[in-house]
Write an enzyme that holds these catalytic residues in place. Structure first.
Site, mmCIF file in Angstrom:
data_model
loop_
_atom_site.group_PDB
_atom_site.id
_atom_site.type_symbol
_atom_site.label_atom_id
_atom_site.label_comp_id
_atom_site.label_asym_id
_atom_site.label_seq_id
_atom_site.Cartn_x
_atom_site.Cartn_y
_atom_site.Cartn_z
ATOM 1 C CG ASP A 1 -5.297 -13.280 -11.015
ATOM 2 O OD1 ASP A 1 -4.559 -12.350 -11.376
ATOM 3 O OD2 ASP A 1 -5.156 -14.449 -11.397
ATOM 4 N N GLY B 1 0.772 -1.237 0.000
ATOM 5 C CA GLY B 1 0.000 0.000 0.000
ATOM 6 C C GLY B 1 0.804 1.288 0.000
ATOM 7 C CE LYS C 1 8.497 -3.569 -8.884
ATOM 8 N NZ LYS C 1 8.365 -4.546 -7.777
#
Length: 212
Positions: free
Chosen positions: A99, A64, A163
């Protein structure tokens, strides 16, 4: 091999690194859940994508730290995050434990957000299996899925931050970003450990669905 306290040598090294890491100490003092918060802060200092964002999606939100930065920087923004892992509540953030690769996930994210995002953040990485090529392919599949979501859902002018590994996104992925965004840049913020293979890609100025 185990230390006197029963830890493996590897876990002992990790613990020592954590205890000596100035970003870990700083995160604790600043009330952030992880040192990763400073990666986003440093990326924003360089690329200025948080200011003005109104609808933000955080893919791979656990634990978080990125969402905390978003809330502190743009407290009026609507923020929705998703992760397979449980995440403790964050004031002002809707968290979905599911998911992202599930078919229903994109629509549910948008429904909870209340509109199209103008900023999609992805700190997702696949669980490693110890085989570098496999690990890289699994993580790149997540980056591709995050980019596809951004291209499908972003408002024109929006930003995608993700990322990536091994020095950046592969050439095909970069080409796809350049088709859909005005600028595409790679960066490794100071908070990213020097020994880490992670980098980040920042794609700004989404051209809209007509660019596909």
């Amino acid at each position: 091999m185990r230390t006197a306290r029963g830890r493996t040598a590897q876990s002992q090294r990790w613990l020592e690194r954590q205890l000596n890491d100035p970003y870990v100490k700083r995160a604790r003092a600043d009330g952030y859940r992880s040192r990763a918060a400073y990666k986003l802060t440093e990326l924003d200092e360089k690329f200025a994508f948080l200011k003005g964002a109104k609808h933000v999606v955080d893919l791979g939100i656990a634990p978080g730290g990125w969402a905390q930065v978003v809330r502190r920087t743009i407290p009026r923004a609507s923020v929705v995050g998703i992760d397979l892992l449980p995440v403790d509540p964050i004031d002002g953030v809707t968290i979905l434990q599911m998911d992202f690769m599930a078919d229903v996930a994109p629509a549910q994210l948008i429904a909870e957000l209340g509109g199209a995002p103008d900023l999609v953040l992805s700190d997702m990485a696949a669980n490693t299996v110890g085989h570098p090529q496999t690990d890289a392919l699994r993580t790149m599949a997540l980056v591709e899925a995050a980019l596809a979501f951004a291209i499908d859902m972003l408002e024109p002018g929006g930003t995608f931050v993700s990322k990536v590994f091994a020095g950046g996104a592969d050439s095909a992925l970069v080409a796809e970003m350049k088709r859909n965004f005005a600028t595409v840049k790679h960066a490794k913020p100071p908070a990213s450990r020097k020994g880490s293979v992670e980098w980040f890609v920042v794609a700004q100025g989404f051209k809209g669905r007509a660019a596909e």
